[in-house]
Write an enzyme that holds these catalytic residues in place. Sequence first.
Site, mmCIF file in Angstrom:
data_model
loop_
_atom_site.group_PDB
_atom_site.id
_atom_site.type_symbol
_atom_site.label_atom_id
_atom_site.label_comp_id
_atom_site.label_asym_id
_atom_site.label_seq_id
_atom_site.Cartn_x
_atom_site.Cartn_y
_atom_site.Cartn_z
ATOM 1 N N HIS A 124 68.601 45.043 15.583
ATOM 2 C CA HIS A 124 69.733 44.189 15.994
ATOM 3 C C HIS A 124 70.376 43.465 14.810
ATOM 4 C CE1 HIS A 124 69.007 44.911 20.163
ATOM 5 N NE2 HIS A 124 67.843 44.286 20.181
ATOM 6 N N ASP A 160 64.387 52.342 21.776
ATOM 7 C CA ASP A 160 64.198 51.002 22.311
ATOM 8 C C ASP A 160 65.066 50.816 23.564
ATOM 9 O OD1 ASP A 160 64.775 47.937 22.436
ATOM 10 O OD2 ASP A 160 63.243 48.060 20.884
ATOM 11 N N HIS A 162 66.771 48.337 24.276
ATOM 12 C CA HIS A 162 67.977 47.619 23.877
ATOM 13 C C HIS A 162 68.715 48.404 22.797
ATOM 14 C CE1 HIS A 162 65.017 44.643 25.305
ATOM 15 N NE2 HIS A 162 66.061 44.064 25.871
ATOM 16 N N ASP A 247 59.786 48.889 24.742
ATOM 17 C CA ASP A 247 60.176 48.118 25.913
ATOM 18 C C ASP A 247 60.865 48.965 26.986
ATOM 19 O OD1 ASP A 247 62.279 48.389 24.152
ATOM 20 O OD2 ASP A 247 62.650 46.248 23.938
#
Length: 306
Positions: A124, A160, A162, A247
């Site tokens: 990120h 991931d 995200h 995740d």
Amino acid sequence: MKKVGYFYDDIYLEHDSGIGHPESPERLIYINKYLEPIKDKLIHLKPRRASAKEITLIHDTYYPQEIMDFCAAGGGYLDPDTHVGEYSYEAAVMAVGAGLEAIDNIINGNIERAFCAVRPPGHHAEKDKAMGFCIFNNIAITARYAQQKGFNKVFIIDFDAHHGNGTQKAFYDDDTVFYFSAHEYPFYPGTGSKNEKGVGKGYGYTYNVPLPAGTGDEVYIEIYSQTLPELVKSFNPDIILVSAGYDLHQDDPLAYLEVSTEGIGTIVENILKSADVPYVFMLEGGYNLNALGESVRLTIEKMLYI
């Protein structure tokens, strides 16, 4: 059996993400516990400190100093999700350094593949800001470093839950780095729609697969057994880097996907079969400690034997 390097350092446990934060030192403690039965099959290697110059392969020139000064002053919140303490800068430069050492060890023939068990995570982080638990963009810096070392075409796979906004942004106008992500959408950080394909000469070298909450093994396995291998074959990379965020697991508390441990194993298997090139896996998310430990062990078993 493949020569798999495992990069880890206790400094990662010193990164202070804040009381009760899901991105905790226990994540790596559990991973190491679950790896005990296979640890003798791995080549255990130490990361090194990345230099400010290496970090600025991706980040703005002033940014490493800004983070170092903030941590030295006692730390605090860099953004609403990202807390640092006194030792977080050192952990972060060593997280970057794991990827750099992985590239060097692949080049000198010590290893064929690498798993970097690092924190803080990275995908990120943008050029001038920390975000979403991430300080420096570990995998993006590793990609640029790999190119400096002769791996001209780099394929980045991000599984991931995200979307890796920082990694995508770093290479959005670049036709030498392909960024592929399958992720929950709409979801944090809000990026990663199908329409985000790159710009300029980079158009077509970003490929997003946005998925609704509740997506499980069947859809994921189709993506990684059919869509991904075609993209890899077409791009013909010299190396593949993987943002390995766990995740997406059905037991994870921070996402709403339904992928099983076995499903993650099949995803990794398809990634490894997509090209006969070196691989570097870099830990990103994954916040159910037992699911994380099991999934990383299965990932590394696949890396050893496929």
